[in-house]
Design a protein around this motif. Structure first.
Motif: not given
Length: 135
Positions: A39-50, A12-24
């Motif tokens: 992990x292939x992902x997308x962010x709509x805002x830049x990430x500088x740390x985490x 139900x949560x809308x995450x700021x980072x969406x994940x489109x796929x996983x390759x192993x």
């Protein structure tokens, strides 16, 4: 490559980072050999740390966890758009065969959860030295 099925921890949560796929890699996973999860992902805002928080469960029981710097394997500043997170782990030869679930959380510098996904994988009976040789 097998299409891995991933689920968001909170549907139900809308995450700021969406994940489109996983390759192993390798696929199938081999005990006693390094395994990479890409992990292939997308962010709509830049990430500088985490941080990236990894948890592994074996038939529902927690068997491994690790927290690492998001920028350790990715050049930060991560610009808005597509990016990948790679995580590599040497799977011990004593890892029991069976079904595992990997949970991956990405948090920003304020420890706010940006995404949380889960996906299943399995480890077979063979170690890297016991794998049949290709001819």
């Amino acid at each position: 490559m097998e299409p891995w099925s991933l689920l968001y921890a909170d549907k139900r949560k809308e995450y700021a980072v969406t994940v489109s796929g996983v390759e192993i890699i390798p696929d199938p996973i081999i005990k006693g050999k390094e395994t990479s999860f890409v992990i292939s992902a997308f962010t709509d805002k830049p990430l500088s740390e985490g941080e990236v928080v990894i948890g592994v469960a074996y038939f529902g029981w927690s068997v491994y966890s690790e927290t690492g710097d998001l920028c350790a394997n990715i050049s930060c500043l991560i610009p808005a758009g597509d990016f990948t997170i790679s995580y590599t782990q040497l799977l011990p030869t004593i890892a029991p065969p069976g079904s595992y679930t990997l949970t991956l959380k990405v948090k920003d510098g304020n420890k706010s959860e940006l995404t949380c996904i889960k996906f299943d994988f399995s480890i077979g009976f063979f170690t890297s030295s016991e794998q049949p040789m290709d001819t």
